[in-house]
Design an enzyme around this catalytic site. Structure first.
Site, PDB file in Angstrom:
ATOM      1  N   ASP A  67       0.554  -1.072  -0.001  1.00  0.00           N
ATOM      2  CA  ASP A  67       0.216  -0.275   0.145  1.00  0.00           C
ATOM      3  C   ASP A  67       0.943   1.597   0.164  1.00  0.00           C
ATOM      4  O   ASP A  67       0.578   2.588  -0.623  1.00  0.00           O
ATOM      5  CB  ASP A  67      -1.004   0.074   1.470  1.00  0.00           C
ATOM      6  CG  ASP A  67      -2.314  -0.756   0.630  1.00  0.00           C
ATOM      7  OD1 ASP A  67      -2.489  -1.221  -0.094  1.00  0.00           O
ATOM      8  OD2 ASP A  67      -3.274  -0.794   1.545  1.00  0.00           O
ATOM      9  N   TYR A 184      -4.666   5.430   9.567  1.00  0.00           N
ATOM     10  CA  TYR A 184      -3.997   5.891  10.380  1.00  0.00           C
ATOM     11  C   TYR A 184      -5.539   6.364  11.331  1.00  0.00           C
ATOM     12  O   TYR A 184      -5.704   6.049  12.624  1.00  0.00           O
ATOM     13  CB  TYR A 184      -2.779   6.810  10.428  1.00  0.00           C
ATOM     14  CG  TYR A 184      -2.450   7.653  11.699  1.00  0.00           C
ATOM     15  CD1 TYR A 184      -2.739   6.969  12.522  1.00  0.00           C
ATOM     16  CD2 TYR A 184      -1.657   9.096  11.229  1.00  0.00           C
ATOM     17  CE1 TYR A 184      -1.874   6.960  14.039  1.00  0.00           C
ATOM     18  CE2 TYR A 184      -1.079   9.383  12.598  1.00  0.00           C
ATOM     19  CZ  TYR A 184      -1.081   8.595  13.395  1.00  0.00           C
ATOM     20  OH  TYR A 184      -0.770   9.161  14.721  1.00  0.00           O
TER      21      TYR A 184
END
Length: 286
Positions: A67, A184
């Protein structure tokens, strides 16, 4: 598809073994493929991948790594408007949806034009010191505004469409896209949003308050985050980080203006699974 291009991360593909397998397989089937290694960080208009080296007739960019590699590639080549396919050589991958075991079937699907095309919203962020622009960049996942240096909280002042929203002390603030909602933002309690949606998510990082939660805004809203003074009214230093990679320094009084980008990342999807099915599979592996 006939014309392919590979962006590869040699730290994940040791000896470029997987890269060479792909090139050989495509050429064996009469397709063309060129390779660019994306491992050195450059200063300037691109960071890891030089988009000018990609041939004009390229129909698909295969990104080898994970990613993180795909995020880097997307930011560098988004203005070329070429679809990306991520091959995951790491661990958990939401963006890089093809693993090494599925490599050849995936290539067969590409050559047979058996795929779906997804467009992913991106964000732009511009940092101002007064009326002077000190830095700007683009992000596919998120823009994070946080402290630099000692472990202490910073005061953030938040505005939406130039109207004051709120202020609080926190370690930082994450402004994410739907694509970035599983990154995140998720780890600090933010909501999971379908990547096909068009919206912006504001999530505080360790806020020093009991009533601060994530807020979801329409994609067209413009979000401004200003770095306030420290706990003792002192001068603070912070950073605006784009997709966890490039950073722009900020100090007390600086502000970053974040809005929906005019461009979108094009992602190729081969498994024909809906978002709920993909989410269930990925969450089971964490």
């Amino acid at each position: 598809m006939e014309k392919f291009y590979i962006i590869t991360n040699s730290q994940k593909d040791h000896g470029l073994v997987c890269t060479e397998k792909i090139v050989s397989y495509l050429e064996k089937h009469g397709r063309s493929c060129e390779v660019q290694q994306a491992e050195r960080k450059y200063d300037g208009s691109f960071h890891y991948t030089d988009p000018d080296l990609i041939p004009e007739d390229t129909q698909c960019i295969i990104v080898l790594g994970g990613d993180g590699t795909l995020l880097q590639a997307a930011r560098d080549v988004v203005h070329r408007e070429i679809p990306l396919l991520g091959i995951n050589l790491g661990t958990l991958g939401f963006l890089a949806g093809v693993d090494k075991q599925s490599l050849y079937p995936a290539l067969d699907q590409l050559m047979m034009d058996d795929y779906e095309l997804e467009e992913r919203m991106m964000l732009t962020g511009t940092v101002y010191r007064g009326d002077v622009v000190t830095g700007s960049d683009i992000a596919l996942n998120d823009i994070v505004i946080g402290r630099e240096g000692p472990m202490r909280v910073i005061r953030f002042k938040n505005y939406v469409n130039n109207e004051y929203l709120n202020s609080y002390n926190a370690d930082g603030i994450i402004i994410s896209t739907p694509t970035g909602s599983t990154g995140y933002s998720l780890s600090v309690g933010g909501p999971i949003v379908s990547p096909s949606a068009s919206m912006t998510i504001m999530t505080p990082i360790a806020p020093h308050t009991l009533n601060t939660r994530s807020i979801v805004f329409p994609a067209e809203d413009v979000i401004t985050v200003e770095v306030g003074k420290g706990r003792h009214q002192d001068y603070e230093k912070g950073l605006a980080a784009f997709d966890g990679d490039t950073t722009v320094p900020m100090v007390t009084g600086d502000r970053i203006v974040i809005r929906k980008a005019s461009v979108k990342t094009k992602i190729l999807k081969l498994n024909h699974l809906n978002f709920v099915e993909v989410l269930r599979q990925k969450m089971r592996n964490i």
